[in-house]
Every structure is written in structure tokens, then in C-alpha cells.
Design an enzyme around this catalytic site. Sequence first.
Site, PDB file in Angstrom:
ATOM      1  N   GLY A 117       2.801  -9.950  -7.362  1.00  0.00           N
ATOM      2  CA  GLY A 117       2.370 -11.335  -7.513  1.00  0.00           C
ATOM      3  C   GLY A 117       0.864 -11.479  -7.625  1.00  0.00           C
ATOM      4  NE  ARG A 173       7.182 -10.588  -7.858  1.00  0.00           N
ATOM      5  CZ  ARG A 173       6.374 -10.550  -6.807  1.00  0.00           C
ATOM      6  NH1 ARG A 173       6.279  -9.434  -6.091  1.00  0.00           N
ATOM      7  NH2 ARG A 173       5.657 -11.598  -6.466  1.00  0.00           N
ATOM      8  CG  ASP A 200       4.158  -4.304   1.148  1.00  0.00           C
ATOM      9  OD1 ASP A 200       4.292  -4.835   0.031  1.00  0.00           O
ATOM     10  OD2 ASP A 200       4.729  -4.723   2.170  1.00  0.00           O
ATOM     11  CG  ASP A 201       7.529  -3.291  -2.093  1.00  0.00           C
ATOM     12  OD1 ASP A 201       7.641  -2.636  -1.039  1.00  0.00           O
ATOM     13  OD2 ASP A 201       8.248  -4.264  -2.367  1.00  0.00           O
ATOM     14  CE  LYS A 253      -1.188  -7.780  -5.963  1.00  0.00           C
ATOM     15  NZ  LYS A 253       0.230  -8.308  -5.941  1.00  0.00           N
ATOM     16  CB  THR A 254      -0.456  -8.620  -0.428  1.00  0.00           C
ATOM     17  OG1 THR A 254       0.436  -9.581   0.149  1.00  0.00           O
ATOM     18  CG2 THR A 254      -1.056  -7.786   0.680  1.00  0.00           C
ATOM     19  CG  ASP A 301       2.690 -12.411   1.444  1.00  0.00           C
ATOM     20  OD1 ASP A 301       2.880 -13.633   1.576  1.00  0.00           O
ATOM     21  OD2 ASP A 301       3.197 -11.749   0.531  1.00  0.00           O
ATOM     22  CE  LYS A 360       5.858 -46.554   7.356  1.00  0.00           C
ATOM     23  NZ  LYS A 360       6.196 -47.672   6.439  1.00  0.00           N
TER      24      LYS A 360
END
Length: 321
Positions: free
Chosen positions: A95, A159, A189-190, A216-217, A219, A257
Site C-alpha cells: 500500500g 501486492r 513487513d511482507d 514502508k508502512t 501502520d 448534541k
Amino acid sequence: MAPKTSPTPYDRARKAYSSLQYERLKADCQEYLPSVLLGGAKAVMKEAVSASPKDAEAIKKLFPSTCDIPLVEFEAGTPPAEKAPVKVGVVLSGGQAPGGHNVIAGIFDGIKAWNKESVMYGFLDGPHGVFAGNFVVITDEIMDGFRNTGGFDMLGSGRHKIETEEQFRDSMTVCNSIGLDGLVVIGGDDSNTNGAVLAEYFKANGCKTKVVGAPKTIDGDLKCPPHIPVSFGFDTACKTYATLVGNVAVDALSAQKYYHLVRLMGRSASNIALEVALLTRPNACLLGEEVAEGKQSLKDITMDLADMIEARSKDGKETTG
């Protein structure tokens, strides 16, 4: 089908830029370079990073040719006087993450500073481009059209994984035909695991191409302190999300509200949600790891939130959240 071994014409140049993008294209990022890379640096071989005792045998079995290669660190110094041109390939994998184009720009500028005859190749649309031989020669004109800009559209990402014997063999054929000295896998990681397997295959089969991973990620789940303190993209993503969540918080105060629920991305690692919560201070933050550890059901979470809203109401804070 045999892979291609000649460059593809480049046809992905951006056709239009906003005024902000024009400003970014002209920005000089040299001030962000680590001091060790200013004015030349020398590579110093250090002792190999040892695996944990419980995993050492398994890692040695999986990576017999590369498990004990030396750690390389850069130190300030004088680079060698004779600097032969190098050929380096780059591939974007997985990604998107902020900063991808500048990783490519940094490598491009680095090898050109090393020797102006050095050549960079970009593999298109992820790892598939490596074993299919789908690549372009990155020129100054191409590179200057993407500096300091977001996205991965300069080369495209994917991917795919390099998994089969044929794909490994074709990848080596392509790298050998180009004469690549190095291949940089920009991924998470993958992708870096796949890069490690590819490096093992290359070394075991006498291929000169060195495989390097750029973490690179967004996450933030690819860490190995002190060697990888954080992956690139995480900080920018968190600050961008924090800006948006902060805007929602202001809207909540304005409306007087509503309670707003904001869902942030992140797989099993809730690093983004936690970091954004620390930056914006919401009334509640749900972390996937804590939900799993506590074996909470949707009903449990709903009751917790309802109890929180009730407690705030008793404190006279019923109209904001």
C-alpha cells in the site's frame, strides 16, 4: 514466458500540478539529510546481528547464505576516490505511504552524486514488474516530476509476491541482464520478508545484485529498535488523521448534541489509532489488541461506551463528545 530484459517507454508523467504541488517540487530537502550523509560517508562492516536463541536455528535453515552477513553502518568519512558508476533498481510494494517518491529521489540523488554515470531503473506496478521485466530508466526529468509529492503513481505498486521457483529465476534473469548492483524493495513487513527471501536466492545462486529493504508502512508495525525505530509514512499519516479527527472534535463542540465515532485504518496493529488518540485526546479510544485480549463482544463495547456517555452526562458534559 521469458521475462523482458529491455526498458519500457515511460508514459506516467503527471499532466497537471496544483500551486501547492509546484511549491513542493521546488523545495530543497537537503536540510533533512542525516549529517553522516552530508559531504560523503563510508560504509563500515560490523558484527552480524544475531537472532534470538529460540529462532536462530530456524532462521539459519531458511536463510543459510545470508543469516550471518555483517551489519553495515554509515559513518562520516571520506568516500573512495575511484567511484565506479552503479546500477540500482527500485520497486514499490504494498500500500501507499507518504514519502515513497522521496525515498526514490534520495536513492537517485545518492547514486548520481556517487557517479553521474550511475543509472536507476524503476520496476512498474510492484514485484510483478521484477520477474516480468517491466521496468523503465528513471531520468532527471522523470524524477523531478515527483519530488516531495504523495502517492506511488511514479512507478505504481502492487501486492504480488515473488514466490515460485520460476519467479525467482526470472527475477534473477532480469537483474543479471540489466547488470543491477542493487535492488531496493520499498515496502512493509511482507514485502521486506519477500525481499529477504529474494536476497537469499540471489546470493545462493551467485547473482551480484544486493537486495535492500526500505521499511514502508503507515501502520507503524515494522520496527526493530535500534536498527528500525519507525517505518516511513507513519508520522505523516498520524498527523493527517489527527488534523481530521481534530476537525470532527471541533464540530462536536459546535453542534453540542452529538457523539462522533471515527474509524481509523490499521490491521492487527492499532498504532495509528493510539497515536492519533494521544494527539487529539478523544473521550474513548478502542484498540483492537485490547478488544481481543479482553475477548470483548460488540455488546460489551456498546455498554462501555454507553456507561461513558452516562458518566459524562452526570458531570454536565452530555452535549459534547
